[in-house]
Design a protein around this motif. Sequence first.
Motif, PDB file in Angstrom:
ATOM      1  N   ALA A   1       0.707  -1.391  -0.088  1.00 23.95           N
ATOM      2  CA  ALA A   1      -0.211  -0.029   0.214  1.00 23.95           C
ATOM      3  C   ALA A   1       0.964   1.205  -0.063  1.00 23.95           C
TER       4      ALA A   1
ATOM      5  N   TYR B   1     -11.044   0.986  -3.249  1.00 27.80           N
ATOM      6  CA  TYR B   1     -10.799  -0.520  -2.592  1.00 27.80           C
ATOM      7  C   TYR B   1     -10.898  -1.718  -3.709  1.00 27.80           C
TER       8      TYR B   1
ATOM      9  N   GLU C   1      -7.707  -3.809  -2.757  1.00 24.51           N
ATOM     10  CA  GLU C   1      -7.591  -4.228  -1.542  1.00 24.51           C
ATOM     11  C   GLU C   1      -8.680  -5.629  -1.519  1.00 24.51           C
TER      12      GLU C   1
ATOM     13  N   TRP D   1      -6.217  -1.297   8.290  1.00 27.87           N
ATOM     14  CA  TRP D   1      -6.561  -2.674   8.739  1.00 27.87           C
ATOM     15  C   TRP D   1      -7.668  -2.520   9.594  1.00 27.87           C
TER      16      TRP D   1
ATOM     17  N   VAL E   1      -4.081   0.182  -1.743  1.00 26.97           N
ATOM     18  CA  VAL E   1      -3.295  -1.067  -2.008  1.00 26.97           C
ATOM     19  C   VAL E   1      -2.967  -0.749  -3.696  1.00 26.97           C
TER      20      VAL E   1
END
Length: 220
Positions: free
Chosen positions: A57, A68, A71, A97, A148
């Motif tokens: 990331a 997202y 991810e 996270w 990410v």
Amino acid sequence: MKIVDDKELFLIMTDKLYTAVISDSLDELGFRNQAMNENIRPLADDKIAGRAKTVLAADVYYIQDNPYEKEIAAIDSIRQGEVVVAGTNQSVRNGFWGELLSTASKMRGASGAVIDGLIRDTDKIIELGFPVFSTGFKPVDSKGRGLVIDYDCPIEAGGVVVHPGDVVFTDRDGVVVIPKDVVEEVVAKALEKVDMENHTRRELLEGKLLSDVYAKYGVL
């Protein structure tokens, strides 16, 4: 030492070994930078052993159209027994996270997560019983702050270069990474050292001098 499969390997590791003896065994083989930085700490006293599922990331400063996307793809591709290892370039901009990533990872079969960055939803993660290591906590979302950018690639986490498939092992003392090509050799050496340490401990408890016991077994 012949290991039948990863499941047997990881059971042996979590039952009989600890990070210090793994680190010592790595040192003996010339791998002297395999312990992650001391600021990566567990939410609870959890041991994790598993193959690294690497995630990379980076900080961003605007909201992407699909923030997202990678991810989600990374989490959905987790295989049984893997450990998510995320390198965030030591970001402190967001809680990378959280509870939902932990829940999704657990249901995919992940053994835990090691995040070189901040996390959030810590009460919920503890309730879930999913082992997570991180550098700290921050309640803000990653959207517009972190992204990410790749997964299943070499990363740096906690000062250690981690490749997909390396074995990650954790306990209260920290996180060690065993390069995938030397896993069986490292575990075999660690098991031998544990046996010698057990003899050393027994003789020390009998009152023998440390110098004599060290001369006999050569471990400290």
